[in-house]
Design a protein around this motif. Structure first.
Motif, PDB file in Angstrom:
ATOM      1  N   ARG A   1      42.195  53.798  30.681  1.00 39.63           N
ATOM      2  CA  ARG A   1      42.366  52.360  30.468  1.00 39.63           C
ATOM      3  C   ARG A   1      42.467  52.042  28.981  1.00 39.63           C
ATOM      4  O   ARG A   1      43.313  51.232  28.561  1.00 39.63           O
TER       5      ARG A   1
ATOM      6  N   VAL B   1      33.541  46.413  30.365  1.00 38.19           N
ATOM      7  CA  VAL B   1      34.189  47.488  31.108  1.00 38.19           C
ATOM      8  C   VAL B   1      33.132  48.251  31.898  1.00 38.19           C
ATOM      9  O   VAL B   1      32.019  48.474  31.415  1.00 38.19           O
TER      10      VAL B   1
ATOM     11  N   ARG C   1      45.832  53.051  27.744  1.00 37.04           N
ATOM     12  CA  ARG C   1      46.880  52.183  28.290  1.00 37.04           C
ATOM     13  C   ARG C   1      46.881  50.807  27.631  1.00 37.04           C
ATOM     14  O   ARG C   1      47.939  50.264  27.303  1.00 37.04           O
ATOM     15  N   GLU C   2      45.702  50.232  27.416  1.00 40.49           N
ATOM     16  CA  GLU C   2      45.629  48.854  26.932  1.00 40.49           C
ATOM     17  C   GLU C   2      45.583  48.746  25.411  1.00 40.49           C
ATOM     18  O   GLU C   2      46.029  47.729  24.855  1.00 40.49           O
TER      19      GLU C   2
END
Length: 233
Positions: free
Chosen positions: A74, A58, A77-78
């Motif tokens: 992120r 990342v 969300r993931e």
């Protein structure tokens, strides 16, 4: 969402950071290998994946609030959470002087990466750990930041690591029960920063960080460790 623990390691593309990523991944964690250079991060992650670990590279610049916020969004969300935060990214600048002659700008630059970056990341991720009542934070510090033995070595770097140790104590208090927050000293390690004359391997340097990242419930918090032993601040 995943049932395995999610760990974020900053500065994960080389040296101690990469070795921390490797060891955590081979212990079964899903590791987010964070690096400023996306290509270098992807290359480091690929090597660990080939060895059997689960790693996602990342992008992250710990000096950039927007970069940290984008990564936090992120992760939520993931994965829905972060279980382990390892603040490893750091700079050791060529200081060329003593505490009285080094320009203040050098201190600011050292603090921006070595203290403000971890602070911003803790503010982004530790509240979620506190809410869940579980989490691990490891701050990769240095013997140079140890007040009990501090001398004249690399003043800006040493001051920034002492500040990181103070942050460890503060976040350990703020994180609440279940969130274990500790600093560690990897020793003098053969890396780009430590040089090839250093006596310790990256594996040796990473060991205590990995141990702290995987502490069982009820483990120590608010401490400073070297070779898995508590040391004075």
């Amino acid at each position: 969402m995943t049932t395995r623990d999610i760990a974020l390691v900053t500065g994960g593309n080389r040296g101690i950071g990469r070795e921390i990523c490797r060891q955590l991944a081979l212990q079964g964690l899903h590791v987010l290998l964070a690096a400023r250079d996306e290509a270098q991060g992807a290359q480091a992650a690929e090597g660990i994946v080939r060895a059997g670990g689960t790693v996602t590279a990342v992008p992250l610049d710990v000096r950039d609030e927007a970069s940290i916020q984008a990564l936090a969004e992120r992760v939520q969300r993931e994965f829905g959470r972060l279980d382990v935060l390892v603040n490893n990214a750091a700079v050791l600048l060529h200081e060329g002087g003593n505490a009285l002659t080094i320009p203040p700008a050098v201190y600011w630059e050292s603090l921006e990466t070595n203290f403000m970056g971890p602070l911003r990341l803790c503010q982004a991720f530790v509240p979620g750990m506190r809410e869940r009542g579980s989490g691990r934070v490891v701050n990769v510090s240095s013997g140079a930041g140890q007040l009990s033995s501090m001398g004249g070595y690399a003043p800006a770097y040493s001051a920034s690591k002492a500040a990181l140790n103070a942050l460890t104590r503060l976040v350990a208090h703020a994180g609440g029960p279940g969130v274990l927050v500790n600093s560690m000293d990897p020793g003098w390690v053969r890396t780009d920063m430590g040089g090839q004359g250093a006596p310790r391997s990256a594996g040796q340097g990473a060991d205590t960080a990995v141990w702290l990242a995987t502490l069982p419930p009820g483990g120590p918090t608010g401490g400073f460790f070297r070779d898995r032993q508590r040391v004075p601040w």
